[in-house]
Motif scaffolding. Structure first.
Motif, PDB file in Angstrom:
ATOM      1  N   THR A  34     -19.361  17.155   3.726  1.00 17.42           N
ATOM      2  CA  THR A  34     -20.454  16.267   3.764  1.00 17.42           C
ATOM      3  C   THR A  34     -21.635  17.040   3.419  1.00 17.42           C
ATOM      4  OG1 THR A  34     -21.432  16.723   6.158  1.00 17.42           O
ATOM      5  CG2 THR A  34     -19.718  14.821   5.850  1.00 17.42           C
TER       6      THR A  34
ATOM      7  N   SER B 266     -20.248  15.024  -0.493  1.00 17.46           N
ATOM      8  CA  SER B 266     -20.664  13.523  -0.467  1.00 17.46           C
ATOM      9  C   SER B 266     -20.754  13.072   0.843  1.00 17.46           C
ATOM     10  CB  SER B 266     -19.526  12.578  -1.372  1.00 17.46           C
ATOM     11  OG  SER B 266     -19.881  11.496  -1.056  1.00 17.46           O
TER      12      SER B 266
ATOM     13  N   ASN C  19     -19.997  10.452   1.847  1.00 19.62           N
ATOM     14  CA  ASN C  19     -18.870   9.587   2.364  1.00 19.62           C
ATOM     15  C   ASN C  19     -17.366  10.370   2.499  1.00 19.62           C
ATOM     16  OD1 ASN C  19     -20.325   7.409   1.339  1.00 19.62           O
ATOM     17  ND2 ASN C  19     -19.869   7.720  -0.704  1.00 19.62           N
TER      18      ASN C  19
END
Length: 191
Positions: free
Chosen positions: A124, A160, A162
């Motif tokens: 992350t 990311s 996600n």
């Protein structure tokens, strides 16, 4: 920060079009289990990957469907079926190796799409900041198993919001270091 290490076994990602060729018109992927990366899952559907020398039966499909069909093998898998696959990041398929996929309802000739996945770490943005890395940085990683310690270079950081923090290595790498389910990695150097 310790990062969990997961072994990524051979698998296939398919387009919706190829899924329907392999499993029939209107086919959808059936979730078997969630994977560590949010939204990614292993499917009940399996295919045979055919190379010039032989084939690998019962290869898992991972979902959801993608914009390009991609086959991820270990170097040992690829060599065993006669395919010369490049080491690449996921999605970097231009000029990669061809194969044929066989499902219960049809076959798909994949002109390019077979790769050996480059080892990588999903992070992350907060994880990346804590570790002092950014997206696409290449790092060296220390792995300590009871019998075999290793330092692996050429490990790509993929950042990311996600993602879930995890390092992915293939079965050849996992077997070489005697990886265990509780193995963690530590970044020791950024190139």
């Amino acid at each position: 920060m310790k990062i969990i290490v997961e072994t990524s076994a051979r698998h296939v990602h398919v387009t919706q079009k190829d899924l329907e060729t392999l499993f029939g018109k209107g086919a959808t992927l059936t979730k078997k289990k969630d994977l560590s990366q949010p939204g990614q899952f292993a499917c009940e559907e399996r295919v045979t990957v055919v190379g010039p020398k032989k084939e690998l039966a019962n290869v898992s499909i991972l979902g959801p469907c993608r914009s390009a069909t991609q086959i991820e093998l270990s170097a040992t898998d690829a060599r065993s079926i006669g395919i010369t696959a490049p080491i690449r990041e996921s999605g970097d398929l231009a000029g990669s190796a061809p194969c044929k996929l066989v499902g219960p309802c049809g076959e798909v000739e994949v002109p390019e799409g077979v790769i050996i996945a480059k080892r990588h770490i999903h992070l992350t943005p907060a994880d990346a900041e804590e570790l002092g890395v950014k997206d696409k940085d290449v790092v060296w990683v220390k792995l300590s198993t009871p019998e075999r310690k290793a330092i692996l270079g050429d490990t790509v950081c993929r950042v990311s919001p996600n993602y879930f923090a995890a390092m992915h290595i293939d079965t050849d790498e996992s077997n070489a270091i005697g990886a265990t389910k509780d193995l963690c990695a530590e970044i020791v150097k950024v190139d």
